[in-house]
Design an enzyme around this catalytic site. Structure first.
Site, mmCIF file in Angstrom:
data_model
loop_
_atom_site.group_PDB
_atom_site.id
_atom_site.type_symbol
_atom_site.label_atom_id
_atom_site.label_comp_id
_atom_site.label_asym_id
_atom_site.label_seq_id
_atom_site.Cartn_x
_atom_site.Cartn_y
_atom_site.Cartn_z
ATOM 1 N N ASP A 1 -7.850 -7.217 1.092
ATOM 2 C CA ASP A 1 -6.604 -7.527 2.019
ATOM 3 C C ASP A 1 -7.167 -6.938 3.397
ATOM 4 O O ASP A 1 -7.978 -6.461 3.575
ATOM 5 C CB ASP A 1 -5.367 -6.886 1.790
ATOM 6 C CG ASP A 1 -5.433 -5.294 2.008
ATOM 7 O OD1 ASP A 1 -5.035 -4.845 3.293
ATOM 8 O OD2 ASP A 1 -6.196 -4.590 1.180
ATOM 9 N N CYS B 1 -7.166 -28.426 8.120
ATOM 10 C CA CYS B 1 -5.930 -27.701 8.337
ATOM 11 C C CYS B 1 -5.255 -28.311 9.500
ATOM 12 O O CYS B 1 -5.818 -29.204 10.108
ATOM 13 C CB CYS B 1 -6.237 -26.385 8.776
ATOM 14 S SG CYS B 1 -6.563 -25.925 10.674
ATOM 15 N N CYS C 1 -12.761 -29.177 8.957
ATOM 16 C CA CYS C 1 -11.485 -28.437 8.527
ATOM 17 C C CYS C 1 -10.231 -29.210 8.333
ATOM 18 O O CYS C 1 -10.090 -29.960 9.422
ATOM 19 C CB CYS C 1 -11.288 -27.336 9.522
ATOM 20 S SG CYS C 1 -9.842 -26.512 9.033
ATOM 21 N N HIS D 1 -5.121 -21.902 11.349
ATOM 22 C CA HIS D 1 -6.530 -22.239 11.099
ATOM 23 C C HIS D 1 -7.394 -21.220 10.388
ATOM 24 O O HIS D 1 -8.075 -21.215 9.357
ATOM 25 C CB HIS D 1 -7.079 -22.601 12.090
ATOM 26 C CG HIS D 1 -8.892 -22.761 12.062
ATOM 27 N ND1 HIS D 1 -9.499 -24.067 11.869
ATOM 28 C CD2 HIS D 1 -9.753 -21.765 12.349
ATOM 29 C CE1 HIS D 1 -10.607 -23.593 11.441
ATOM 30 N NE2 HIS D 1 -10.768 -22.241 11.989
ATOM 31 N N ASP E 1 0.846 -1.141 -0.051
ATOM 32 C CA ASP E 1 -0.132 0.005 -0.089
ATOM 33 C C ASP E 1 1.005 1.119 0.091
ATOM 34 O O ASP E 1 2.124 1.193 0.088
ATOM 35 C CB ASP E 1 -0.925 0.020 1.112
ATOM 36 C CG ASP E 1 -0.024 0.065 2.589
ATOM 37 O OD1 ASP E 1 0.980 0.119 2.468
ATOM 38 O OD2 ASP E 1 -1.035 0.108 3.636
ATOM 39 N N CYS F 1 -6.896 -28.421 13.265
ATOM 40 C CA CYS F 1 -7.769 -29.016 13.496
ATOM 41 C C CYS F 1 -7.608 -30.558 13.227
ATOM 42 O O CYS F 1 -8.146 -31.298 13.986
ATOM 43 C CB CYS F 1 -8.986 -28.618 12.401
ATOM 44 S SG CYS F 1 -9.518 -27.027 12.768
HETATM 45 ZN ZN LIG Z 1 -8.835 -25.835 10.844
#
Ligand SMILES: [Zn+2]
Length: 378
Positions: free
Chosen positions: A286, A326, A324, A355, A92, A329
């Protein structure tokens, strides 16, 4: 090399699938960019960011200029080399930080306006930043030292940082400013946009203009028309919005922006806002929100967000979200995460950030799939 291509238009809205090509790789849009404020996505490595699925990140000129300094980063190569992020980077212009810190209300006047702020507090605007036609003199929030940004110096700093996409220096007007001030400020932003175009020397970087105009329809339209007619590579939509006002502002400005160039809604990252903005033709987002929430123990899930600090999670053996995939998790339960946040172990912030970013990355993937398959978004 064509910088931006619309690959497909959505049948049921103004959303589009697009591809941005940069010297450091491609960005499939609509895309969310995690924010590396000071050349780091707080607590995660570039490798982890890539693993989560992000192609590009955004970094802040204001913070890097103050620390370590854009000259030092240039000496070490550029921002890509400095932080070992090989993919596309957007910087930016420093405008938002200079002015939001200048409001002296940093945490109260965010991108979404907090209605509880009283009008008289706007008077604090001049506390840390002083603006004139040529530029802004401001005080560092780090050590109180004095600095000055002009459109020319912001471009020079961004050239030294070497991001793939850079932004014009604009005045980010307080959403509490009245019509006359907002108009004056918008006209200054327009002059500065032209000066930025003239100041830019490097061809490898794409330069985005920024539409301002506050919460006033005719000013937003005038700004979109003026900025949209200039030879920018893409466009940012700046400023803060009250609840419900973002959609209106997008409806006002998007018809005036060329459809063959990407559009970035600066600093907006709430999931509902992203969906609404995508439907109106926004390509880039963003926001620090998903990572900031994570560091405070708040997890994003399809059912909404929740704080792991609540005592009900002390013995909860379930993962944050059973759907999830990820690493957090897959490997840790709520009880352990609750403990990490209670004891302020830094692993907690890392696992939560992983996460939340994973969640938003999948969220954007789903949006791109919905556009591709002409399904309703959201
Ligand atoms: Zn997760």
């Amino acid at each position: 090399m064509e910088f931006f291509k619309v690959l497909k238009k959505h049948k049921h809205s103004k959303a589009r699938l697009g591809l941005i090509k940069t010297a450091h790789g491609n960005i499939h849009t609509p895309a969310f960019l995690p924010v590396a404020t000071k050349a780091a996505i707080k607590s995660l490595s570039p490798e982890e960011i890539k693993k989560i699925g992000f192609e590009a990140i955004l970094s802040n000129t204001y913070h890097l200029y103050l620390q370590p300094g854009s000259k030092i980063i240039k000496k070490l190569g550029d921002l890509h080399k400095f932080m070992n992020w090989p993919g596309p980077i957007i910087t930016d212009s420093g405008g938002f930080q200079v002015f939001s810190l200048g409001f002296g209300l940093k945490d109260k006047v965010g991108k979404i306006l907090n209605k509880n702020i009283q009008e008289e507090q706007v008077g604090q605007q001049a506390k840390l930043a002083r603006i004139d036609q040529a530029g802004v003199t401001f005080t560092s929030h780090l050590d109180g030292s004095h600095h000055r940004f002009t459109p020319e110096s912001s471009i020079k700093i961004q050239e030294d940082l070497g991001a793939d996409i850079i932004f014009v220096f604009d005045e980010c007007t307080s959403p509490l400013a009245n019509y006359d001030y907002t108009q004056k400020s918008m006209e200054r932003t327009h002059q500065w946009a032209q000066r930025c175009l003239k100041a830019k020397k490097r061809n490898k970087q794409a330069l985005f203009g920024i539409v301002q105009g506050g919460l006033f329809k005719d000013l937003r339209q005038a700004s979109a028309k003026f900025i949209g007619d200039l030879p920018f590579d893409g466009f940012g939509i700046g400023g803060s919005f009250g609840k419900g006002e973002m959609k209106k502002a997008l409806d006002w400005v998007i018809p005036y922006l060329p459809s063959n160039k990407p559009r970035h809604l600066l600093g907006i990252g709430y999931l509902d806002d992203i969906k609404e903005a995508v439907k109106r033709g926004i390509d880039l987002f963003d926001c620090v929100q998903p990572t900031r929430l994570a560091r405070h123990g708040t997890f994003l899930t399809a059912q909404g967000k929740f704080s792991i600090l609540k005592s009900v999670y002390q013995t909860d053996k379930k993962p944050i979200s059973k759907n999830c995939s990820c690493d957090t998790c897959q490997n840790f339960n709520r009880a352990y995460l609750h403990h990490l946040f209670k004891t302020k172990e830094i692993l907690g912030a890392r696992l939560a950030t992983f996460h939340n970013l994973w969640f938003i990355s999948r969220f954007m993937e789903k949006i791109r799939r919905d556009i591709k398959e002409d399904k309703n978004i959201g």
